[in-house]
Design a protein around this motif. Structure first.
Motif, mmCIF file in Angstrom:
data_model
loop_
_atom_site.group_PDB
_atom_site.id
_atom_site.type_symbol
_atom_site.label_atom_id
_atom_site.label_comp_id
_atom_site.label_asym_id
_atom_site.label_seq_id
_atom_site.Cartn_x
_atom_site.Cartn_y
_atom_site.Cartn_z
ATOM 1 N N PRO A 1 15.767 33.991 29.667
ATOM 2 C CA PRO A 1 17.621 33.425 31.075
ATOM 3 C C PRO A 1 18.543 33.390 30.148
ATOM 4 C CG PRO A 1 14.974 32.502 31.364
ATOM 5 C CD PRO A 1 15.016 33.498 30.263
ATOM 6 N N ALA A 2 18.880 33.696 28.488
ATOM 7 C CA ALA A 2 19.978 32.520 28.109
ATOM 8 C C ALA A 2 20.093 34.729 27.443
ATOM 9 C CB ALA A 2 19.963 32.442 26.867
ATOM 10 N N PHE A 3 19.331 34.839 27.250
ATOM 11 C CA PHE A 3 19.841 36.821 27.427
ATOM 12 C C PHE A 3 20.303 37.307 28.179
ATOM 13 C CE2 PHE A 3 19.383 41.021 25.345
ATOM 14 C CZ PHE A 3 20.258 41.260 24.540
ATOM 15 N N LYS A 4 19.857 37.116 29.232
ATOM 16 C CA LYS A 4 20.666 37.882 31.142
ATOM 17 C C LYS A 4 21.920 37.138 30.714
ATOM 18 C CE LYS A 4 15.979 38.442 33.687
ATOM 19 N NZ LYS A 4 15.685 37.714 34.860
ATOM 20 N N ALA B 1 35.016 33.247 27.629
ATOM 21 C CA ALA B 1 35.225 33.395 28.564
ATOM 22 C C ALA B 1 34.333 32.088 29.564
ATOM 23 C CB ALA B 1 35.593 34.727 29.257
ATOM 24 N N VAL B 2 33.291 32.757 29.710
ATOM 25 C CA VAL B 2 31.826 32.065 29.763
ATOM 26 C C VAL B 2 30.704 30.935 28.714
ATOM 27 C CG1 VAL B 2 31.271 34.476 30.656
ATOM 28 C CG2 VAL B 2 29.782 34.031 28.742
ATOM 29 N N VAL C 1 24.260 39.459 28.495
ATOM 30 C CA VAL C 1 24.078 40.689 28.625
ATOM 31 C C VAL C 1 25.388 40.739 29.822
ATOM 32 C CG1 VAL C 1 23.159 42.744 29.584
ATOM 33 C CG2 VAL C 1 21.665 41.966 27.973
ATOM 34 N N ASP C 2 24.939 39.863 31.124
ATOM 35 C CA ASP C 2 26.343 40.294 32.143
ATOM 36 C C ASP C 2 27.497 39.547 31.581
ATOM 37 O OD1 ASP C 2 25.711 39.911 34.938
ATOM 38 O OD2 ASP C 2 26.708 37.898 34.789
ATOM 39 N N ALA C 3 27.625 39.073 30.215
ATOM 40 C CA ALA C 3 28.757 39.103 30.390
ATOM 41 C C ALA C 3 29.862 39.582 29.685
ATOM 42 C CB ALA C 3 29.285 36.674 29.470
ATOM 43 N N LEU C 4 29.088 40.704 29.050
ATOM 44 C CA LEU C 4 29.519 41.960 28.177
ATOM 45 C C LEU C 4 29.680 42.922 28.925
ATOM 46 C CD1 LEU C 4 27.787 40.944 24.344
ATOM 47 C CD2 LEU C 4 29.946 40.644 25.214
ATOM 48 N N ARG C 5 28.292 43.241 29.859
ATOM 49 C CA ARG C 5 28.694 44.391 30.439
ATOM 50 C C ARG C 5 29.677 44.872 30.793
ATOM 51 N NH1 ARG C 5 23.827 46.119 32.835
ATOM 52 N NH2 ARG C 5 22.954 44.018 33.137
ATOM 53 N N LEU C 6 30.653 46.347 30.765
ATOM 54 C CA LEU C 6 30.904 46.844 31.182
ATOM 55 C C LEU C 6 31.445 46.790 32.911
ATOM 56 C CD1 LEU C 6 34.191 47.927 30.003
ATOM 57 C CD2 LEU C 6 32.944 50.505 29.690
ATOM 58 N N ARG C 7 31.762 46.478 33.378
ATOM 59 C CA ARG C 7 32.107 46.951 34.314
ATOM 60 C C ARG C 7 33.562 48.238 35.388
ATOM 61 N NH1 ARG C 7 30.333 42.392 33.940
ATOM 62 N NH2 ARG C 7 28.793 41.557 34.918
ATOM 63 N N ASP C 8 33.287 48.317 36.328
ATOM 64 C CA ASP C 8 33.822 50.211 36.613
ATOM 65 C C ASP C 8 35.344 48.683 36.886
ATOM 66 O OD1 ASP C 8 31.874 51.350 37.008
ATOM 67 O OD2 ASP C 8 31.822 50.929 39.484
ATOM 68 N N GLY C 9 36.207 49.915 36.773
ATOM 69 C CA GLY C 9 37.616 49.104 36.272
ATOM 70 C C GLY C 9 38.278 48.477 35.367
ATOM 71 N N GLN C 10 37.779 48.054 34.557
ATOM 72 C CA GLN C 10 37.445 47.109 33.594
ATOM 73 C C GLN C 10 38.329 48.438 31.869
ATOM 74 O OE1 GLN C 10 34.107 44.566 32.344
ATOM 75 N NE2 GLN C 10 35.062 43.251 33.175
ATOM 76 N N LYS C 11 38.861 47.769 31.566
ATOM 77 C CA LYS C 11 39.080 48.432 30.416
ATOM 78 C C LYS C 11 38.794 48.029 28.902
ATOM 79 C CE LYS C 11 43.752 50.065 32.025
ATOM 80 N NZ LYS C 11 45.338 50.092 31.968
#
Length: 301
Positions: free
Chosen positions: A284-287, A115-116, A290-300
């Motif tokens: 920067p590329a690693f960030k 998606a990113v 990480v940001d794309a994969l991070r599980l956020r509140d409410g995500q299943k």
């Protein structure tokens, strides 16, 4: 030291880590003969043999081991500093290598990355499927994906997926002949489809829990795989009972191709975590990854 010398050192490092000219050449995108000639030049220049070569194996000599131990952290530092320079570009760039299981790739990592990544054409991602617990630092990975309970304490861990569980399933035709087990211990008398975990010392012992009671059952059967999807296909084909992640067998259960059993004995496990050494977090590329994969509140997922 010339650029050519540095390249030969990098190539030696890769051959020593892979223990194979063939695999190292494939990763580098060069001919195996070119790689072999380069290593021979390095050995000639240094006046010592760095690798022992047989028809089946390549391994570093004592001198090669010492050079590798000295070389690897320094080359890693150089690579990280070069990658950090991408912060001065308009968009992050560089290569990211991850090791993960087929289930983690299919259910968590790839759905999020696809998606990113179109927005970051200068980031190259290499995803290596493996059921073993690799040493990501020694083997040149930027990060790995494991269940939370398996992450080393000295690593940074970022939760990327929800809790999930394994469930026991079998085809109705199999159960009609062999019967339905009502307790995990009854699995010993059934044909079971095993999962091989090389890093765990062999075949996975099925883990169950109910009312605080934990059981580990070593099952037997005609088949063993290191891939959950192959286990599902074997179960549908009537080869026995499989113990697989619940979220990849929902379609087969909905269609009636597979039936679940021992539901009250199937515990939830900590979900997947991305783990990595602290020095990676400022790239920067690693960030972006990480940001794309991070599980956020409410995500299943």
């Amino acid at each position: 030291m010339s650029i050519g010398d540095l390249n030969r050192l990098r190539w030696f490092q890769l051959v020593a880590e892979e223990c194979s000219f063939t695999r190292a050449a494939a990763r580098l995108g060069v001919a195996q003969s070119t790689l072999s000639h380069s290593i021979k030049q390095l050995e000639s220049q240094m006046g010592i043999r760095l690798l022992t070569r047989t028809t089946r194996n390549v391994a570093p000599t004592a001198a090669g081991v010492r050079l590798l131990q000295t070389l690897s952290p320094r080359l890693t530092e150089i690579d990280e500093e070069i990658a950090a320079l991408s912060a001065f570009r308009d968009k992050p760039s560089g290569s990211i290598r991850l090791t993960l299981s087929d289930h983690a790739l299919d259910r968590v990592v790839w759905p999020k990355l696809k998606a990113v990544l179109r927005d970051y054409p200068d980031i190259n991602v290499e995803l290596i499927l493996d059921s073993t617990f690799r040493n990501i630092v020694e083997e040149g990975f930027d990060a790995g994906v494991r269940l939370g309970e398996s992450v080393e304490k000295d690593m940074i861990a970022v939760r990327i997926g929800p809790d999930w569980r394994l469930i026991a399933v079998a085809a109705p035709a199999y159960l009609a002949v062999r019967g339905t087990p009502m307790h995990p211990k009854e699995l010993v008398g059934h044909a079971c489809i095993n999962m091989r975990h090389e890093s765990a010392g062999g075949l996975y012992a099925w883990e169950f829990e109910k009312d605080g009671q934990e059981l580990r059952v070593r099952v037997a059967g005609q088949l063993a795989f290191n891939n959950s999807y192959a286990m599902i296909d074997a179960a549908v084909s009537g080869y026995g009972i499989a113990y697989v992640p619940h979220d990849i067998v929902e379609r087969e259960m909905a269609s009636g191709a597979l039936v679940q059993m021992l539901d009250d004995w199937s515990p939830f496990f900590d979900g997947y975590f991305l783990y990595y050494p602290s020095r990676r977090q400022n790239l920067p590329a690693f960030k972006v990854i990480v940001d794309a994969l991070r599980l956020r509140d409410g995500q299943k997922s």
